[in-house]
Design a protein around this motif. Structure first.
Motif: not given
Length: 179
Positions: A124-151
């Motif tokens: 649950t912790r890993q999923v929450w981190n991945q979805r909400n962008g807490v993990v600050s790595t370039p491969s973060s799924t949340a960051r890519a999703l936000r980028r797509e939403r902004r685009k």
């Protein structure tokens, strides 16, 4: 001393010390270093303003997200019950009770469930981190999703502006050209 007397009493220790007569004014004061130190401490205590019993300090770590906290509480409760069952199974075994065998079986099943509970917290912790962008790595799924939403949002705004421009220029008649 009743409530009324307490409310009427002076609040500061300094006022109390001034209004109260000394016990023996004629007694000589022998100022040894130890007594002087005690007297200084007492005076410092009297002069101090009201201080609350505790002071709120900011948390060192942020609070766990709700889903993670929920699964952690669930896991702790399951693990506590499992440990209790194991202890009862051990005591029943030592006492030679007929309840020993069922308790051992239920303790084994509870151990499996407790392991699942601990893994549930981790997942649950890993999923929450991945979805909400807490993990600050370039491969973060949340960051890519936000980028797509902004685009997509940017493209939608551009299309809306283009439609508004066409309408302002008189394109609402449905004609493709002005001739």
């Amino acid at each position: 001393m009743g409530t009324a007397e307490r409310q009427e009493a002076p609040r500061s220790g300094v006022e109390t010390a001034r209004s109260r007569p000394s016990r023996r004014p004629e007694a000589p004061v022998h100022d040894t270093p130890a007594r002087a130190d005690v007297r200084r401490r007492r005076e410092a205590v009297r002069e101090e303003p009201y201080r609350p019993l505790w002071v709120e300090e900011p948390a060192r770590r942020r609070r766990l997200p709700d889903p993670v906290r929920t699964s952690a509480v669930r896991a702790v409760l399951i693990i506590a019950v499992t440990l209790l069952q194991a202890m009862v199974a051990f005591l029943c075994t030592m006492a030679g009770s007929w309840l020993a065998f069922p308790m051992v079986i239920s303790s084994v099943a509870s151990t499996v469930v407790a392991t699942w509970g601990a893994l549930d917290v981790w997942v649950t912790r890993q999923v929450w981190n991945q979805r909400n962008g807490v993990v600050s790595t370039p491969s973060s799924t949340a960051r890519a999703l936000r980028r797509e939403r902004r685009k997509a949002h940017r493209q939608a705004r551009l299309a809306e502006r283009a439609q508004a421009r066409i309408r302002r220029q008189g394109g609402s008649t449905g004609r493709l050209s002005h001739s």
